[in-house]
Design a protein around this motif. Structure first.
Motif, mmCIF file in Angstrom:
data_model
loop_
_atom_site.group_PDB
_atom_site.id
_atom_site.type_symbol
_atom_site.label_atom_id
_atom_site.label_comp_id
_atom_site.label_asym_id
_atom_site.label_seq_id
_atom_site.Cartn_x
_atom_site.Cartn_y
_atom_site.Cartn_z
ATOM 1 N N LYS A 123 0.866 -1.172 0.000
ATOM 2 C CA LYS A 123 0.000 0.000 0.000
ATOM 3 C C LYS A 123 0.903 1.221 0.000
ATOM 4 O O LYS A 123 2.108 1.100 0.206
ATOM 5 C CB LYS A 123 -0.936 -0.049 1.201
ATOM 6 N N THR A 126 2.113 1.547 3.776
ATOM 7 C CA THR A 126 2.190 0.369 4.626
ATOM 8 C C THR A 126 2.400 -0.892 3.803
ATOM 9 O O THR A 126 2.093 -0.932 2.617
ATOM 10 C CB THR A 126 0.899 0.182 5.458
ATOM 11 N N ALA A 128 1.190 -4.765 4.206
ATOM 12 C CA ALA A 128 0.305 -5.643 4.958
ATOM 13 C C ALA A 128 0.658 -7.088 4.631
ATOM 14 O O ALA A 128 0.478 -7.538 3.509
ATOM 15 C CB ALA A 128 -1.147 -5.354 4.606
ATOM 16 N N THR A 130 -0.015 -11.018 5.482
ATOM 17 C CA THR A 130 -0.935 -11.976 6.073
ATOM 18 C C THR A 130 -0.265 -13.338 5.987
ATOM 19 O O THR A 130 0.010 -13.823 4.893
ATOM 20 C CB THR A 130 -2.278 -11.992 5.326
ATOM 21 N N ARG A 146 7.301 -9.600 11.533
ATOM 22 C CA ARG A 146 7.556 -8.161 11.373
ATOM 23 C C ARG A 146 9.060 -7.881 11.361
ATOM 24 O O ARG A 146 9.549 -7.132 10.520
ATOM 25 C CB ARG A 146 6.878 -7.365 12.490
ATOM 26 N N ARG A 165 2.544 -4.133 8.825
ATOM 27 C CA ARG A 165 1.444 -4.697 9.604
ATOM 28 C C ARG A 165 1.388 -6.190 9.306
ATOM 29 O O ARG A 165 1.478 -6.592 8.150
ATOM 30 C CB ARG A 165 0.105 -4.072 9.236
ATOM 31 N N LYS A 167 -0.757 -9.817 9.988
ATOM 32 C CA LYS A 167 -1.985 -10.476 10.417
ATOM 33 C C LYS A 167 -1.727 -11.981 10.355
ATOM 34 O O LYS A 167 -1.201 -12.477 9.367
ATOM 35 C CB LYS A 167 -3.142 -10.090 9.491
#
Length: 175
Positions: A123, A126, A128, A130, A146, A165, A167
């Motif tokens: 993004k 960021t 992201a 997963t 991370r 980030r 997840k």
């Protein structure tokens, strides 16, 4: 270096429509010059256009469609897409392709012990990630992923440092 995608699809479609219109005009003109019956008669087109009023529904619909098509083409030309090459920090004007950037970070995320699958979305500010794991306890896994991704970012050294980030998706639940 921020190379944005080319607008090749709208440009190609516009060029093909204009080429078809020019070819049609050229064929009809040549037919008229040679004295043959043209595919489209000028008298018929002129009579149809002369009989059309500005207040007609057909005129409003065709005009609205032309305006909408023009706005879509202008917006496609003005609004930038996602950058294809992301800039890197350094003395040289260098960059990394979006695809290689994402796959390198995905490999870094999936290299963590316990991660069976990793997906990374880039993004503007960021990253992201997963990750899927087969573990029943996921304590500390997000921090490990991370750290791994941030270490890879340190190696890549992007011009704009994105936040990471993570997840976690656990396939099995703790009993």
């Amino acid at each position: 270096m921020k190379r944005h995608p080319r607008r090749s699809v709208p440009a190609t479609l516009t060029a093909l429509v204009l080429l078809a219109a020019c070819a049609l005009v050229a064929v009809v003109t040549i037919q008229m010059l040679l004295g043959e019956t043209p595919w489209i008669r000028y008298d018929t087109v002129a009579a149809a256009l002369h009989g059309t009023r500005w207040t007609d529904t057909v005129t409003a619909i065709v005009g609205a469609a032309a305006v909408l098509l023009g706005l879509i083409l202008v917006l496609a030309a003005i609004i930038p897409g996602k950058p294809v090459v992301l800039p890197l920090r350094g003395d040289l004007d260098s960059g990394a392709s979006r695809r290689s950037y994402r796959s390198t970070l995905r490999v870094a995320a999936s290299a963590v012990d316990g991660v069976s699958d990793a997906r990374v979305k880039l993004k503007p500010r960021t990253i992201a990630a997963t990750v899927t794991t087969g573990r029943t306890t996921i304590d500390g896994l997000a921090d490990a992923v991370r750290r791994s991704v941030e270490e890879r970012l340190d190696q890549i050294d992007p011009a704009v440092r994105p936040t990471v980030r993570v997840k976690i998706r656990a396939v099995r639940k703790a009993s």
